[in-house]
Design an enzyme around this catalytic site. Structure first.
Site, PDB file in Angstrom:
ATOM      1  N   GLY A 182      30.570  50.154  38.672  1.00 28.20           N
ATOM      2  CA  GLY A 182      30.539  51.561  38.842  1.00 28.20           C
ATOM      3  C   GLY A 182      31.608  52.085  39.935  1.00 28.20           C
ATOM      4  N   ILE A 231      31.274  52.593  43.199  1.00 30.14           N
ATOM      5  CA  ILE A 231      31.220  51.828  44.191  1.00 30.14           C
ATOM      6  C   ILE A 231      31.753  50.376  44.104  1.00 30.14           C
ATOM      7  CG2 ILE A 231      29.698  50.887  45.829  1.00 30.14           C
ATOM      8  CD1 ILE A 231      27.862  53.392  45.675  1.00 30.14           C
ATOM      9  N   ASN A 276      32.159  59.400  50.864  1.00 35.52           N
ATOM     10  CA  ASN A 276      30.597  58.500  50.767  1.00 35.52           C
ATOM     11  C   ASN A 276      30.730  57.008  50.331  1.00 35.52           C
ATOM     12  OD1 ASN A 276      31.491  60.024  48.211  1.00 35.52           O
ATOM     13  ND2 ASN A 276      29.560  59.671  47.358  1.00 35.52           N
ATOM     14  N   CYS A 314      25.038  55.926  52.230  1.00 36.67           N
ATOM     15  CA  CYS A 314      26.318  56.220  52.556  1.00 36.67           C
ATOM     16  C   CYS A 314      25.925  57.185  53.593  1.00 36.67           C
ATOM     17  CB  CYS A 314      27.127  56.777  51.489  1.00 36.67           C
ATOM     18  SG  CYS A 314      26.231  57.837  50.447  1.00 36.67           S
TER      19      CYS A 314
END
Length: 287
Positions: free
Chosen positions: A16, A18, A269, A129
């Site tokens: 994804g 991240i 984040n 985060c």
């Protein structure tokens, strides 16, 4: 022995937002050898994008990762509901698992606060985060006074929150609050999360309010500045944007702007939690 053989062999589990940024950060590291990006579905946009970027990819999730051969370290960038299964699969191997999902499982590590403890654990949790952005500041405050109440509000751009993040918001809030309690010894903690659809997309922002006894403004300000400098060592876009220290109350806000890589500037984040993960992996490599 070739240089790659001396570097820790690592894999990213999850493709994804991240996971893809994390893979990019690992590839830029001279100390880590990225062997695989594994996802569930071969046809997913993230896994196709990872392949286009030149990474070795595999579908099938944790099962595919186990077939890939021995790994020194795995980064779990999937979702909180799946993480326990992933740790169960890796527990009896020699692989260290770094969890970027908000499960609260494993040893909770915030690099600039207790990063030295990571060497003692094979199952590491990076909170969230918001936790990575706030805990260095809150821990610094708690070393100078005695907080009785802490409130945290994280605001991120809607576009920077993928499906797993949205599904895990309850776990995000619970894990972040639990970590704040642990690092500050404060029982009364409230955590809130906002996903903003505003255009242009806002940077990742964390606002903190601390009620405390024994506040001395000068030492508090100095400690916060030092904590921010420590975080900037692995997340250059981290900055304190406002700070008010009054009798009985401290209000502080930080922003994180993503720097470098393929993610947009507003996705701070992702930048801070991935920066923390890579820092821990590079420290592992140095050992």
């Amino acid at each position: 022995m070739a240089a790659d053989e001396r570097r820790p062999r690592v894999a990213v589990l999850g493709a994804g937002l991240i996971g893809i940024d994390l893979a990019e950060k690992i590839r830029r590291s001279k100390n880590l050898d990225l062997r695989l990006v594994a996802g569930r579905d071969r046809e997913s946009l993230g896994l196709r994008r990872a392949a286009e970027m030149g990474y070795v990819t595999a579908s099938g999730g944790i099962a595919a990762l186990l077939k890939a051969g021995p790994l020194d370290m795995v980064f779990d960038a999937t979702n909180a509901d799946s993480h326990a299964e992933h740790w169960a699969a890796l527990r009896d191997t020699d692989t260290t698992l770094i969890d970027l999902t908000p499960t609260g499982l494993g040893a909770v590590i915030v690099p600039s606060v207790n990063g030295g403890q990571a060497a003692w654990h094979r199952h590491i949790n990076l909170v969230s985060c918001g936790g990575q952005a706030a805990i260095p500041v809150l821990h610094a405050i708690s070393q100078r006074c005695t907080p009785t109440y802490i409130e945290l509000v994280s605001t991120g751009a809607s576009a920077s929150a993928g499906r797993a993040t949205r599904l895990n918001l309850d776990q995000y809030i619970a894990a972040t609050a639990a970590a704040i309690r642990s690092f500050t010894s404060t029982k009364d903690v409230k955590v809130m999360v906002n996903l903003s659809p505003a255009q242009p997309a806002p940077p990742f922002r964390v606002a903190m309010t601390v009620l405390a006894a024994g506040i001395r403004p000068a030492p508090i300000r100095a400690s916060i500045a030092a904590a921010a400098e420590d975080v900037r060592a692995f997340t250059p876009g981290f900055k304190v944007t406002s700070l008010s220290v009054d009798s009985g109350r401290i209000s502080v806000a930080v922003e994180v702007t993503a720097t470098g890589g393929r993610i947009p500037a507003y996705a701070g984040n992702l930048d801070i939690i991935n920066g923390a993960a890579v820092l821990l992996a590079e420290q592992y490599a140095a050992r």
